[in-house]
Write an enzyme that holds these catalytic residues in place. Structure first.
Site, PDB file in Angstrom:
ATOM      1  N   MET A   1      -3.894  -6.621  -7.621  1.00 35.64           N
ATOM      2  CA  MET A   1      -3.324  -7.681  -8.448  1.00 35.64           C
ATOM      3  C   MET A   1      -4.358  -8.641  -9.025  1.00 35.64           C
ATOM      4  SD  MET A   1      -0.302  -6.667  -8.421  1.00 35.64           S
ATOM      5  CE  MET A   1       0.508  -7.994  -9.308  1.00 35.64           C
TER       6      MET A   1
ATOM      7  N   HIS B   1       0.640   2.705 -13.922  1.00 37.07           N
ATOM      8  CA  HIS B   1       1.512   1.675 -14.502  1.00 37.07           C
ATOM      9  C   HIS B   1       2.950   2.174 -14.456  1.00 37.07           C
ATOM     10  CE1 HIS B   1       2.654  -1.730 -16.956  1.00 37.07           C
ATOM     11  NE2 HIS B   1       3.355  -0.904 -17.710  1.00 37.07           N
TER      12      HIS B   1
ATOM     13  N   GLY C   1       0.775  -1.242   0.000  1.00 37.46           N
ATOM     14  CA  GLY C   1       0.000   0.000   0.000  1.00 37.46           C
ATOM     15  C   GLY C   1       0.800   1.282   0.000  1.00 37.46           C
TER      16      GLY C   1
ATOM     17  N   ILE D   1      -7.481  -9.102 -11.863  1.00 32.54           N
ATOM     18  CA  ILE D   1      -8.031  -8.518 -13.091  1.00 32.54           C
ATOM     19  C   ILE D   1      -9.466  -8.037 -12.850  1.00 32.54           C
ATOM     20  CG2 ILE D   1      -8.790  -9.088 -15.443  1.00 32.54           C
ATOM     21  CD1 ILE D   1      -6.383 -11.032 -15.561  1.00 32.54           C
TER      22      ILE D   1
ATOM     23  N   ASN E   1       1.393   3.206  -2.624  1.00 29.34           N
ATOM     24  CA  ASN E   1       0.634   4.191  -3.400  1.00 29.34           C
ATOM     25  C   ASN E   1      -0.600   4.661  -2.633  1.00 29.34           C
ATOM     26  OD1 ASN E   1       2.034   4.780  -5.844  1.00 29.34           O
ATOM     27  ND2 ASN E   1       1.521   2.758  -6.634  1.00 29.34           N
TER      28      ASN E   1
END
Length: 208
Positions: free
Chosen positions: A91, A110, A12, A93, A14
């Site tokens: 992580m 990204h 965490g 999709i 970010n």
């Protein structure tokens, strides 16, 4: 004031950058109301709790099919009143139901300059390994809206750093996180929350 829901899976960092940006006033048009993790043991959940942010956990393996998971995550995000969904090291999709329900309202970061080193299979250290293998002189990070094309959504912000001769993937990853990711992700969130991003033909137009 927009409700921001952050999706996480790991440490965490970010998320912490977003929390710090909210406290410092960089993010002033939105509020992080919920952190949802795909991993019940993610340290990101502790970061959220330490800052009195509501938390929830949803694991892909708790659902028999991906479609059931996709539906459950979509309904969970709606129940949290999410105006903006931010992927901060998530992580798992995202499926069609989530992406269509929150079109141009999901921001991902990204760790490369899209369209370089992106798409399926490019995540984490793999991105930086490939950048160094290619011998690029600059790298960086990109914030973008999420579409069903992996890393193919409208680009919001990009910023670069110099690649140095003695860089390892870990050193380059750290430089990009500290100098780019932790800066442009909060700025992109504020641009969205203040209504300054318009999407046309898969491109963003950012107003002053």
């Amino acid at each position: 004031m927009k409700n921001i829901v952050v999706l996480v899976s790991g440490g965490g960092t970010n998320l912490q950058a977003l929390i710090d940006a909210e406290k410092s006033g960089i993010i002033k048009s939105g509020k992080i109301t919920t952190v949802i993790s795909s991993n019940p043991n993610a340290y990101a959940l502790e970061r959220a709790k330490n800052n009195n942010i509501d938390t929830d956990v949803i694991r892909r393996k708790d659902f028999d099919t991906f479609d059931e998971y996709d539906t459950a995550l979509s309904e969970l995000l709606k129940s949290k009143g999410a105006d903006l969904v931010v992927l901060a090291g998530f992580m798992t999709i995202l499926g069609h139901k989530v992406i269509s329900a929150f079109e141009n309202r999901i921001i991902n970061i990204h760790p490369a300059l899209i369209p370089s080193f992106c798409g399926e299979g490019f995540y984490g250290l793999k991105v930086h390994e490939e950048a160094l293998k290619k011998g690029v002189k600059i790298s960086g990070a990109t914030t973008h809206f999420v579409t069903e094309e992996c890393d193919g959504g409208p680009i919001i912000m990009q910023k670069s750093v110099e690649v140095k001769n003695d860089d390892t993937p870990e050193i380059l990853q750290r430089r990009i996180m500290e100098n780019v990711e932790w800066k442009i992700l909060p700025l992109s969130v504020e641009l969205f929350c203040s209504g300054k991003i318009k999407v046309e033909d898969n491109k963003t137009i950012i107003s002053e």
